[in-house]
Each structure stands twice: as C-alpha cells, then as structure tokens.
Design a protein around this motif. Structure first.
Motif, PDB file in Angstrom:
ATOM      1  N   VAL A  49      -9.145 -12.223  -7.514  1.00 27.72           N
ATOM      2  CA  VAL A  49      -8.719 -10.844  -7.316  1.00 27.72           C
ATOM      3  C   VAL A  49      -8.730 -10.553  -5.819  1.00 27.72           C
ATOM      4  CG1 VAL A  49      -9.277  -8.413  -7.694  1.00 27.72           C
ATOM      5  CG2 VAL A  49      -9.524 -10.060  -9.565  1.00 27.72           C
ATOM      6  N   ILE A  50      -7.613 -10.053  -5.330  1.00 27.46           N
ATOM      7  CA  ILE A  50      -7.461  -9.686  -3.918  1.00 27.46           C
ATOM      8  C   ILE A  50      -7.299  -8.176  -3.863  1.00 27.46           C
ATOM      9  CG2 ILE A  50      -6.042  -9.929  -1.840  1.00 27.46           C
ATOM     10  CD1 ILE A  50      -5.085 -12.663  -3.141  1.00 27.46           C
ATOM     11  N   ILE A  51      -8.160  -7.513  -3.109  1.00 29.72           N
ATOM     12  CA  ILE A  51      -8.081  -6.060  -2.978  1.00 29.72           C
ATOM     13  C   ILE A  51      -7.398  -5.723  -1.659  1.00 29.72           C
ATOM     14  CG2 ILE A  51      -9.349  -3.895  -2.967  1.00 29.72           C
ATOM     15  CD1 ILE A  51     -11.675  -5.309  -4.290  1.00 29.72           C
ATOM     16  N   GLY A  52      -6.199  -5.141  -1.753  1.00 28.08           N
ATOM     17  CA  GLY A  52      -5.492  -4.719  -0.554  1.00 28.08           C
ATOM     18  C   GLY A  52      -4.181  -5.448  -0.364  1.00 28.08           C
ATOM     19  N   ALA A 104      -4.428 -12.172  -8.712  1.00 24.23           N
ATOM     20  CA  ALA A 104      -4.090 -10.765  -8.909  1.00 24.23           C
ATOM     21  C   ALA A 104      -4.321  -9.992  -7.618  1.00 24.23           C
ATOM     22  CB  ALA A 104      -4.931 -10.166 -10.041  1.00 24.23           C
ATOM     23  N   LEU A 105      -3.326  -9.229  -7.210  1.00 23.18           N
ATOM     24  CA  LEU A 105      -3.433  -8.399  -6.008  1.00 23.18           C
ATOM     25  C   LEU A 105      -3.459  -6.937  -6.435  1.00 23.18           C
ATOM     26  CD1 LEU A 105      -1.781  -8.821  -2.598  1.00 23.18           C
ATOM     27  CD2 LEU A 105      -1.558  -6.622  -3.748  1.00 23.18           C
ATOM     28  N   VAL A 106      -4.491  -6.222  -6.023  1.00 24.38           N
ATOM     29  CA  VAL A 106      -4.684  -4.822  -6.406  1.00 24.38           C
ATOM     30  C   VAL A 106      -4.385  -3.925  -5.211  1.00 24.38           C
ATOM     31  CG1 VAL A 106      -6.299  -3.123  -7.346  1.00 24.38           C
ATOM     32  CG2 VAL A 106      -6.509  -5.542  -7.998  1.00 24.38           C
ATOM     33  N   ALA A 107      -3.490  -2.958  -5.404  1.00 22.70           N
ATOM     34  CA  ALA A 107      -3.153  -2.012  -4.334  1.00 22.70           C
ATOM     35  C   ALA A 107      -2.460  -0.804  -4.953  1.00 22.70           C
ATOM     36  CB  ALA A 107      -2.239  -2.661  -3.297  1.00 22.70           C
ATOM     37  N   PRO A 108      -2.531   0.351  -4.286  1.00 27.03           N
ATOM     38  CA  PRO A 108      -1.869   1.544  -4.838  1.00 27.03           C
ATOM     39  C   PRO A 108      -0.360   1.383  -4.999  1.00 27.03           C
ATOM     40  CG  PRO A 108      -3.477   2.160  -3.175  1.00 27.03           C
ATOM     41  CD  PRO A 108      -3.353   0.670  -3.113  1.00 27.03           C
ATOM     42  N   GLU A 109       0.265   0.671  -4.058  1.00 22.60           N
ATOM     43  CA  GLU A 109       1.707   0.439  -4.117  1.00 22.60           C
ATOM     44  C   GLU A 109       1.995  -1.010  -3.740  1.00 22.60           C
ATOM     45  OE1 GLU A 109       3.878   2.559  -5.200  1.00 22.60           O
ATOM     46  OE2 GLU A 109       2.534   4.287  -5.317  1.00 22.60           O
ATOM     47  N   PRO A 110       3.067  -1.595  -4.307  1.00 17.82           N
ATOM     48  CA  PRO A 110       3.420  -2.974  -3.961  1.00 17.82           C
ATOM     49  C   PRO A 110       4.267  -3.028  -2.691  1.00 17.82           C
ATOM     50  CG  PRO A 110       4.902  -2.196  -5.663  1.00 17.82           C
ATOM     51  CD  PRO A 110       3.939  -1.054  -5.381  1.00 17.82           C
ATOM     52  N   PRO A 143       8.887  -3.946   0.984  1.00 13.06           N
ATOM     53  CA  PRO A 143       8.523  -4.185  -0.415  1.00 13.06           C
ATOM     54  C   PRO A 143       7.889  -5.549  -0.616  1.00 13.06           C
ATOM     55  CG  PRO A 143      10.888  -4.447  -0.109  1.00 13.06           C
ATOM     56  CD  PRO A 143      10.343  -3.934   1.197  1.00 13.06           C
ATOM     57  N   LEU A 144       6.918  -5.620  -1.517  1.00 17.26           N
ATOM     58  CA  LEU A 144       6.226  -6.880  -1.807  1.00 17.26           C
ATOM     59  C   LEU A 144       6.440  -7.373  -3.241  1.00 17.26           C
ATOM     60  CD1 LEU A 144       2.734  -6.380  -0.114  1.00 17.26           C
ATOM     61  CD2 LEU A 144       4.625  -7.791   0.694  1.00 17.26           C
ATOM     62  N   GLN A 145       6.932  -6.505  -4.108  1.00 13.90           N
ATOM     63  CA  GLN A 145       7.020  -6.857  -5.520  1.00 13.90           C
ATOM     64  C   GLN A 145       7.797  -8.150  -5.755  1.00 13.90           C
ATOM     65  OE1 GLN A 145       5.384  -6.443  -8.312  1.00 13.90           O
ATOM     66  NE2 GLN A 145       6.066  -4.392  -8.933  1.00 13.90           N
ATOM     67  N   ASP A 146       8.964  -8.290  -5.118  1.00 14.24           N
ATOM     68  CA  ASP A 146       9.778  -9.490  -5.336  1.00 14.24           C
ATOM     69  C   ASP A 146       9.118 -10.737  -4.761  1.00 14.24           C
ATOM     70  OD1 ASP A 146      11.632  -7.972  -6.663  1.00 14.24           O
ATOM     71  OD2 ASP A 146      13.046  -7.840  -4.989  1.00 14.24           O
ATOM     72  N   VAL A 147       8.438 -10.583  -3.628  1.00 15.36           N
ATOM     73  CA  VAL A 147       7.735 -11.724  -3.039  1.00 15.36           C
ATOM     74  C   VAL A 147       6.615 -12.184  -3.970  1.00 15.36           C
ATOM     75  CG1 VAL A 147       6.414 -12.556  -1.048  1.00 15.36           C
ATOM     76  CG2 VAL A 147       8.263 -10.904  -0.714  1.00 15.36           C
ATOM     77  N   LEU A 148       5.852 -11.231  -4.497  1.00 14.38           N
ATOM     78  CA  LEU A 148       4.745 -11.572  -5.389  1.00 14.38           C
ATOM     79  C   LEU A 148       5.251 -12.236  -6.669  1.00 14.38           C
ATOM     80  CD1 LEU A 148       2.556  -8.352  -4.961  1.00 14.38           C
ATOM     81  CD2 LEU A 148       2.282 -10.562  -3.817  1.00 14.38           C
ATOM     82  N   LYS A 149       6.355 -11.731  -7.205  1.00 14.42           N
ATOM     83  CA  LYS A 149       6.936 -12.337  -8.403  1.00 14.42           C
ATOM     84  C   LYS A 149       7.377 -13.773  -8.126  1.00 14.42           C
ATOM     85  CE  LYS A 149       8.609  -8.186 -10.798  1.00 14.42           C
ATOM     86  NZ  LYS A 149       9.812  -7.451 -11.234  1.00 14.42           N
ATOM     87  N   ILE A 200       6.160 -15.943  -6.251  1.00  9.33           N
ATOM     88  CA  ILE A 200       5.064 -16.910  -6.121  1.00  9.33           C
ATOM     89  C   ILE A 200       4.052 -16.776  -7.255  1.00  9.33           C
ATOM     90  CG2 ILE A 200       5.328 -17.061  -3.603  1.00  9.33           C
ATOM     91  CD1 ILE A 200       2.909 -15.183  -3.342  1.00  9.33           C
ATOM     92  N   ASP A 201       4.433 -16.038  -8.305  1.00 10.04           N
ATOM     93  CA  ASP A 201       3.585 -15.883  -9.499  1.00 10.04           C
ATOM     94  C   ASP A 201       2.230 -15.269  -9.185  1.00 10.04           C
ATOM     95  OD1 ASP A 201       5.339 -16.993 -11.555  1.00 10.04           O
ATOM     96  OD2 ASP A 201       5.074 -18.891 -10.490  1.00 10.04           O
ATOM     97  N   VAL A 202       2.260 -14.200  -8.400  1.00  9.95           N
ATOM     98  CA  VAL A 202       1.062 -13.395  -8.171  1.00  9.95           C
ATOM     99  C   VAL A 202       1.198 -12.112  -8.981  1.00  9.95           C
ATOM    100  CG1 VAL A 202      -0.204 -12.000  -6.478  1.00  9.95           C
ATOM    101  CG2 VAL A 202       0.493 -14.328  -5.907  1.00  9.95           C
ATOM    102  N   VAL A 203       0.164 -11.775  -9.734  1.00 11.08           N
ATOM    103  CA  VAL A 203       0.171 -10.576 -10.568  1.00 11.08           C
ATOM    104  C   VAL A 203      -0.153  -9.361  -9.701  1.00 11.08           C
ATOM    105  CG1 VAL A 203      -0.904  -9.415 -12.534  1.00 11.08           C
ATOM    106  CG2 VAL A 203      -0.535 -11.895 -12.588  1.00 11.08           C
ATOM    107  N   TYR A 204       0.725  -8.363  -9.742  1.00  8.43           N
ATOM    108  CA  TYR A 204       0.435  -7.124  -9.026  1.00  8.43           C
ATOM    109  C   TYR A 204      -0.216  -6.133  -9.977  1.00  8.43           C
ATOM    110  CZ  TYR A 204       1.076  -2.483  -7.112  1.00  8.43           C
ATOM    111  OH  TYR A 204       0.850  -1.194  -6.696  1.00  8.43           O
TER     112      TYR A 204
END
Length: 401
Positions: free
Chosen positions: A4-7, A36-42, A61-67, A69-73
């Motif tokens: 779990v990554i916070i931020g 899993a990356l936890v943040a108020p907004e991606p 935006p980070l959502q597409d980058v996270l997807k 590389i298979d990181v759960v937002y």
C-alpha cells in the motif's frame, strides 16, 4: 501479498512505478503481489509550478498510467495507520470507510506549508503550497483588477526569501501586468528574517539573484519577519507597516501530519527517520519516502531535501525495496550524490547550479530554457504505455542530473 502506497505526489507515483517494475522483472503477477496507491484523486499536482499563472492547469492524470502497469488506485484519504495490525483506514466519498491491510506500507504523504500562529495570517494570508491555495491566490489577483488602485492594491508582499518565495516574487510583475495592463507598475516586496536573500543558495549564485531582483524592481526587507496581518496589509517585526491587499506566505515546510501516526522518531520537520533502504527505523514493514522521510543521500553527510528532485528518486527506491522484500530479492540502498538547483527568476531568466556547493553553471535565458524543460517535461508522469512507464522507474536512473 499487498503493498500500500499512501500519496500520489512525485514520491508516491514513482514508488508505484518502481514496485510494478520489479514485480514485472521478477515475473510475478498482479494477483500474487497487489500494488495499491491511495490518494484523494488519481492526479499528480505539479507542485513546483504552483507559483505560476493558471494553476488549475498544473495537474497531470495518473489513472491511465496506473492501469497500464497494473497498479490499483484506491480513492480516498488515509485517516489512520495501524502498524501493529498492518492496516490503514481510508475515508471515502460520502463518509464511507475502507480498511486495507498491507504487507508493506510506503508512506509518501508529502509535506505542507508551516503556518505559524501569527495574528491575521490564517485570515489574510495566501500561499502557493497546495493546488487549492494557488487557485485561490490566482482568483484573488484577478479580482484586484476591479478594485481601486489604492490602499496597496498593486503591492504584493512575499514572506520568505527561499526558493518558493523568490520564484513567486519574480513571477509576480509579469502576472500582475497581465491582469492590470501592460503599463501597470506593481510593487513586490520580499520579507525574510535572514540577513541575506536566498540563504540556502550560498554566496556564489546570490549576486545573480540580487541583480535579477533589482532588474525586476523587487524590493527586499531582510533581518525582519512578519509580526501581524490585517485588512490594511502587513506589519513587520521592524515596526514597518506595508499596505498590501496580497500577502503570500512562503516560509517553511513540515511533513504531512499522517507521519505522526507512525510510532517512530522524527526530525524537526516531522520527517520519519529511515535507513539507507528507506525503511522507517524500528517499525517493521513500513517505508517512508519523499518529504515524509529524512534520508541520507550519500556517505558524506548530505540529506535529501524536501524537493521534487529528491522525492522522485527516493520514491523509486522505496517502491523497489518494498517489493524486493516481499519477492525475496536484494534491496537497493538509496543514494543521490548528484544534486542540481534550477531557480526561476521570472522575466530575468533563471539560474542553474550543480552540486551541494551550488556551483553556478547557467544563468539568464540559457538557464530559463533548462527550467522550462524541467517544469514542462522532466517532472511529468511517463506515458501511459506499459513498457515505457516501467522503464522510466529504474531507481538507479530516476532523478539523475
């Protein structure tokens, strides 16, 4: 297994990228090791640019980058951390709570502007610390155009003569002319309690900075600090009162408050003390990175600064090492011997220095080109393409200058 990554700042983004990179290299599936990356907004707030105009555009935006590389937002704000149970509690939309267990935790919660208990600061002070702060300041500046040109309307006082204060102050003349008209003559004043401007820059670059301030007409009040603020402006500890409708606080940073929930030793800035692998001392399973960590960057006594340059590389090492422990492969000790500073000076250009002694390498328009490259390309997320994104997260290469 779960990391779990916070931020989702620079450190958190690179922690996710780097952990995913090592997972990929080791041929481990996302089902076997969830990141899993936890943040108020991606989104990544491009915080080093918040002194500029149009701050609402300074996100990526980070959502597409996270997807890719298979990181759960996980959307929400982390409210509590239980390092004994290895869980985090996340406040989600409409007050819902979510508990997430972890095998390794990466605290990448960043920093916040330190606002001392100065009379009137909370009511009358502005800042460029967070995105909402910068947007509020920008709206205020535009709103000034509809007010009478008196009572300090055209005067901006910047409290703090460090990096942020200088970049904010030197950007102001052009920003205010764009709002008030090209013939406007705004007054900009930097207030700093130190006896010299840019105290951390040293004697080498300082004459260039001082010359730039003179060229732009930026005044300084050194050896004094802000005593109080009110509707009419700011009163200094020297007794001087400066009429101003815009006072910008840019003095001092502290690690985000969540670090206080980790049962570990912290420094005067609230940063968690970590070892060379960025593990929090005496707290099993927890890493800290970026502005949340006090980390040695070399073997000669230098420590990472609360800066984007250090956060990106620290994030890459923290993410790699959290994954390495779970995958049973060697960790990589964080190191960052190279250090450069690029300070924006508005219409007067910029300066670029290299090394902890800040040897001056570029000034003026040449340094400005480098600053623009840093601000518009280097610090932005990698493309949302799996191979390119993972390749960008090699901890031994991230943040090289």
């Amino acid at each position: 297994m779960r990391i779990v990554i916070i931020g989702a700042g620079f450190a958190g983004m690179y922690a996710a990228l780097s952990a995913a990179r090592l997972r990929d290299i080791q041929g481990v599936s996302p089902e076997e090791l969830e990141i899993a990356l936890v943040a108020p907004e991606p989104t990544l707030v491009v915080r080093p640019r918040l002194y500029e105009a149009k701050p609402e555009t300074l996100t990526a935006p980070l959502q597409d980058v996270l997807k890719a590389i298979d990181v759960v937002y996980v959307q929400g704000s982390t409210e509590t951390v239980d390092t004994t149970a290895r869980t985090v509690e996340i406040a989600r939309i409409k007050g819902a709570k979510k508990h997430l267990s972890y095998d390794r935790l990466v605290v990448a919660t960043g920093s916040r502007l330190f606002r001392p208990n100065i009379p009137g600061l909370a009511e009358h002070g502005f800042s460029v610390d967070q995105l909402d702060d910068a947007i509020a300041l920008d709206r205020h500046l535009h709103g000034l155009a509809g007010r009478p040109a008196r009572n300090g309307r055209d005067t901006v006082v910047v409290a703090g003569g460090g990096f942020t204060g200088i970049e904010t102050a030197t950007e102001m003349p052009a920003r205010l002319r764009a709002i008030f008209g090209k013939d406007a003559r705004p007054r900009i004043v930097i207030v700093d309690r130190n006896s010299a401007i840019a105290p951390d820059m040293g004697a080498g670059p300082r004459p260039v900075i001082e010359d730039a301030l003179r060229t732009l007409g930026v005044e300084t009040r050194l050896g004094a600090s802000v005593a109080s603020l009110d509707d009419s402006g700011v009163t200094l500890t020297s007794g001087e009162h400066i009429e101003s409708e815009t006072v910008i606080w840019a003095a001092g940073m502290r690690a985000a408050p969540l670090t206080a929930q980790i049962p570990a030793e912290r420094d005067n800035f609230g940063r968690l003390l970590v070892d060379r692998d960025l593990r929090v001392l005496n707290v099993a399973g927890v890493f800290a990175t970026g502005d949340a960590a006090r980390a040695a960057s070399d073997n000669i006594g230098n420590y990472a600064l609360m800066s984007c340059q250090h956060a990106t590389r620290m994030g890459a090492f923290a993410g790699n090492n959290a994954a390495a422990e779970l995958l049973g492969v060697p960790t990589k000790p964080y190191h960052q011997e190279a250090y450069a500073t690029c300070l924006d000076l508005g219409e007067a250009g910029a300066i670029f220095t290299r090394g902890w002694d800040r040897t001056l390498e570029l000034v003026g328009t040449e340094a400005k080109k480098t600053k623009q490259q840093i601000n518009t390309v280097w610090i932005y997320p990698p493309p949302a393409e799996r191979a390119a994104a993972l390749a960008a997260a090699d901890p031994e290469r991230v943040g090289e200058v």
